[in-house]
Motif scaffolding. Structure first.
Motif, mmCIF file in Angstrom:
data_model
loop_
_atom_site.group_PDB
_atom_site.id
_atom_site.type_symbol
_atom_site.label_atom_id
_atom_site.label_comp_id
_atom_site.label_asym_id
_atom_site.label_seq_id
_atom_site.Cartn_x
_atom_site.Cartn_y
_atom_site.Cartn_z
ATOM 1 N N LEU A 30 -39.562 32.021 5.863
ATOM 2 C CA LEU A 30 -40.929 32.586 5.996
ATOM 3 C C LEU A 30 -41.255 32.810 4.280
ATOM 4 C CD1 LEU A 30 -40.297 35.687 8.429
ATOM 5 C CD2 LEU A 30 -41.655 33.604 8.756
ATOM 6 N N ALA A 31 -40.421 33.073 3.476
ATOM 7 C CA ALA A 31 -41.080 33.048 2.069
ATOM 8 C C ALA A 31 -41.393 31.684 1.598
ATOM 9 C CB ALA A 31 -39.534 33.528 1.270
ATOM 10 N N GLU A 32 -40.984 30.583 2.219
ATOM 11 C CA GLU A 32 -41.384 29.419 1.543
ATOM 12 C C GLU A 32 -42.860 28.942 2.159
ATOM 13 O OE1 GLU A 32 -40.171 28.265 -0.939
ATOM 14 O OE2 GLU A 32 -38.788 29.505 -1.168
ATOM 15 N N LEU A 33 -43.552 29.596 3.328
ATOM 16 C CA LEU A 33 -44.520 29.174 3.938
ATOM 17 C C LEU A 33 -45.825 29.426 3.113
ATOM 18 C CD1 LEU A 33 -44.180 30.730 7.746
ATOM 19 C CD2 LEU A 33 -44.022 28.260 6.853
ATOM 20 N N ASP A 34 -46.749 28.960 3.537
ATOM 21 C CA ASP A 34 -47.979 28.998 2.955
ATOM 22 C C ASP A 34 -48.388 30.498 3.064
ATOM 23 O OD1 ASP A 34 -50.680 27.761 1.473
ATOM 24 O OD2 ASP A 34 -51.382 28.625 3.715
ATOM 25 N N PRO A 35 -49.238 31.244 2.177
ATOM 26 C CA PRO A 35 -49.600 32.508 2.789
ATOM 27 C C PRO A 35 -50.439 32.479 4.044
ATOM 28 C CG PRO A 35 -49.580 32.401 0.220
ATOM 29 C CD PRO A 35 -49.299 30.802 0.822
ATOM 30 N N GLY A 36 -51.586 31.770 4.179
ATOM 31 C CA GLY A 36 -52.212 31.643 5.197
ATOM 32 C C GLY A 36 -51.406 31.356 6.530
ATOM 33 N N ASP A 37 -50.418 30.187 6.461
ATOM 34 C CA ASP A 37 -49.583 29.961 7.589
ATOM 35 C C ASP A 37 -48.601 31.278 8.016
ATOM 36 O OD1 ASP A 37 -50.750 27.406 7.483
ATOM 37 O OD2 ASP A 37 -49.044 26.499 6.690
ATOM 38 N N ARG A 38 -48.332 31.927 6.880
ATOM 39 C CA ARG A 38 -47.566 33.169 7.238
ATOM 40 C C ARG A 38 -48.340 34.173 7.725
ATOM 41 N NH1 ARG A 38 -44.949 33.371 2.565
ATOM 42 N NH2 ARG A 38 -46.757 34.383 1.633
ATOM 43 N N ASP A 39 -49.483 34.476 7.353
ATOM 44 C CA ASP A 39 -50.306 35.592 7.963
ATOM 45 C C ASP A 39 -50.730 35.085 9.525
ATOM 46 O OD1 ASP A 39 -50.624 36.596 5.719
ATOM 47 O OD2 ASP A 39 -52.552 35.882 5.116
ATOM 48 N N VAL A 40 -51.119 33.917 9.873
ATOM 49 C CA VAL A 40 -51.031 33.572 11.354
ATOM 50 C C VAL A 40 -49.861 33.551 12.169
ATOM 51 C CG1 VAL A 40 -51.477 31.634 12.689
ATOM 52 C CG2 VAL A 40 -52.961 31.743 10.683
ATOM 53 N N LEU A 41 -48.695 33.154 11.480
ATOM 54 C CA LEU A 41 -47.363 33.375 12.305
ATOM 55 C C LEU A 41 -47.306 35.299 12.554
ATOM 56 C CD1 LEU A 41 -44.774 32.373 13.636
ATOM 57 C CD2 LEU A 41 -43.821 32.478 11.216
ATOM 58 N N SER A 43 -53.604 25.242 15.045
ATOM 59 C CA SER A 43 -53.198 24.411 14.230
ATOM 60 C C SER A 43 -52.014 24.677 13.165
ATOM 61 C CB SER A 43 -54.058 23.115 13.408
ATOM 62 O OG SER A 43 -54.706 23.921 12.532
ATOM 63 N N ARG A 44 -52.268 25.701 12.486
ATOM 64 C CA ARG A 44 -51.391 26.430 11.659
ATOM 65 C C ARG A 44 -50.093 27.018 12.562
ATOM 66 N NH1 ARG A 44 -54.827 30.191 7.447
ATOM 67 N NH2 ARG A 44 -55.854 28.663 6.320
ATOM 68 N N LEU A 45 -50.381 27.601 13.656
ATOM 69 C CA LEU A 45 -49.053 28.128 14.157
ATOM 70 C C LEU A 45 -48.352 26.957 14.769
ATOM 71 C CD1 LEU A 45 -48.463 30.821 15.034
ATOM 72 C CD2 LEU A 45 -49.499 30.575 17.204
ATOM 73 N N HIS A 46 -48.979 25.951 15.158
ATOM 74 C CA HIS A 46 -48.154 24.679 15.556
ATOM 75 C C HIS A 46 -47.200 23.939 14.616
ATOM 76 C CE1 HIS A 46 -47.117 21.009 17.597
ATOM 77 N NE2 HIS A 46 -47.655 20.433 16.634
ATOM 78 N N ARG A 47 -47.808 23.921 13.263
ATOM 79 C CA ARG A 47 -47.304 23.537 12.119
ATOM 80 C C ARG A 47 -46.061 24.619 11.833
ATOM 81 N NH1 ARG A 47 -51.666 22.676 8.616
ATOM 82 N NH2 ARG A 47 -51.710 25.002 8.060
ATOM 83 N N VAL A 48 -46.246 25.806 11.715
ATOM 84 C CA VAL A 48 -45.276 26.807 11.354
ATOM 85 C C VAL A 48 -43.989 26.564 12.317
ATOM 86 C CG1 VAL A 48 -44.783 29.296 11.303
ATOM 87 C CG2 VAL A 48 -46.975 28.340 10.050
#
Length: 201
Positions: free
Chosen positions: A143-154, A180-185
């Motif tokens: 989670l720490a390594e995720l892009d902040p926008g991707d982490r927010d969506v997740l 798409s962000r959720l799928h990528r995460v």
């Protein structure tokens, strides 16, 4: 004249929140206090739970600041654009971004943590607990390594329970971008979990 923030009794709060018509209050009227109070009662606990999971140390402050900002910007809330729930989570997420560095540092510290705590109880419970802690450390690192926008969506999806449309409203992005962000995460986390399973440490 500045109106004070309405005080609301926290007891008896509805646990479930949705984007139905009763979650689209008109806060632009002459006396928005009662509507704001109902909105507060409906959303304060779920919002606090979400923020506590994201950043336990500042959750109380962020909840208070979220409702303060909502009160100050109540004239700008447009019920036709989205529910109060998604509006509040959007405000909270924007405020939380100010604390992202602290959040990421905490997730990285959890990932590095080797402290299993005091082992007590039956041998199987201890082993299960250690396995769960190891998985939590691995997930925290991912989670720490995720892009902040991707982490927010997740986290808005999984921890706050918002659907894709509500996340899109909260973050002011298209629904397709949320999906798409959720799928990528999810793909990245699956790869990370598979790598962890293969790691004997």
């Amino acid at each position: 004249m500045n109106d004070p923030i309405p005080r609301a009794e926290v007891g008896g709060i509805l646990a479930a929140a949705d984007s139905s018509a009763d979650d689209r209050p008109d806060l632009s009227g002459r006396d928005p206090g009662p509507q704001f109070e109902r909105m507060f009662d409906r959303h304060v606990r779920p919002l606090h739970r979400y923020l506590a999971r994201r950043s336990r140390d500042v959750a109380d402050d962020l909840v208070a600041e979220t409702f303060l900002v909502a009160w100050q910007r109540r004239q700008h809330y447009d019920p036709s654009r989205g529910s109060a729930r998604s509006w509040l989570y959007g405000i909270a997420t924007n405020l939380l971004r100010r604390h992202v560095r602290q959040e990421v540092r905490g997730l990285r510290a959890t990932a590095r943590s080797g402290d299993a705590g005091a082992a007590e109880g039956h041998e199987g419970r201890v082993a299960d607990r250690l396995d769960a802690q190891a998985r939590a450390r691995g997930l925290a690192g991912a989670l720490a390594e995720l892009d902040p926008g991707d982490r927010d969506v997740l986290l808005l999806t999984s921890w706050a329970g918002l659907d894709s449309a509500e996340v899109a409203e909260a973050l002011d992005i298209p629904v397709g971008t949320v999906r798409s962000r959720l799928h990528r995460v999810r793909r990245r986390l699956r790869v990370h979990a598979a790598a962890q399973e293969g790691d004997p440490s």
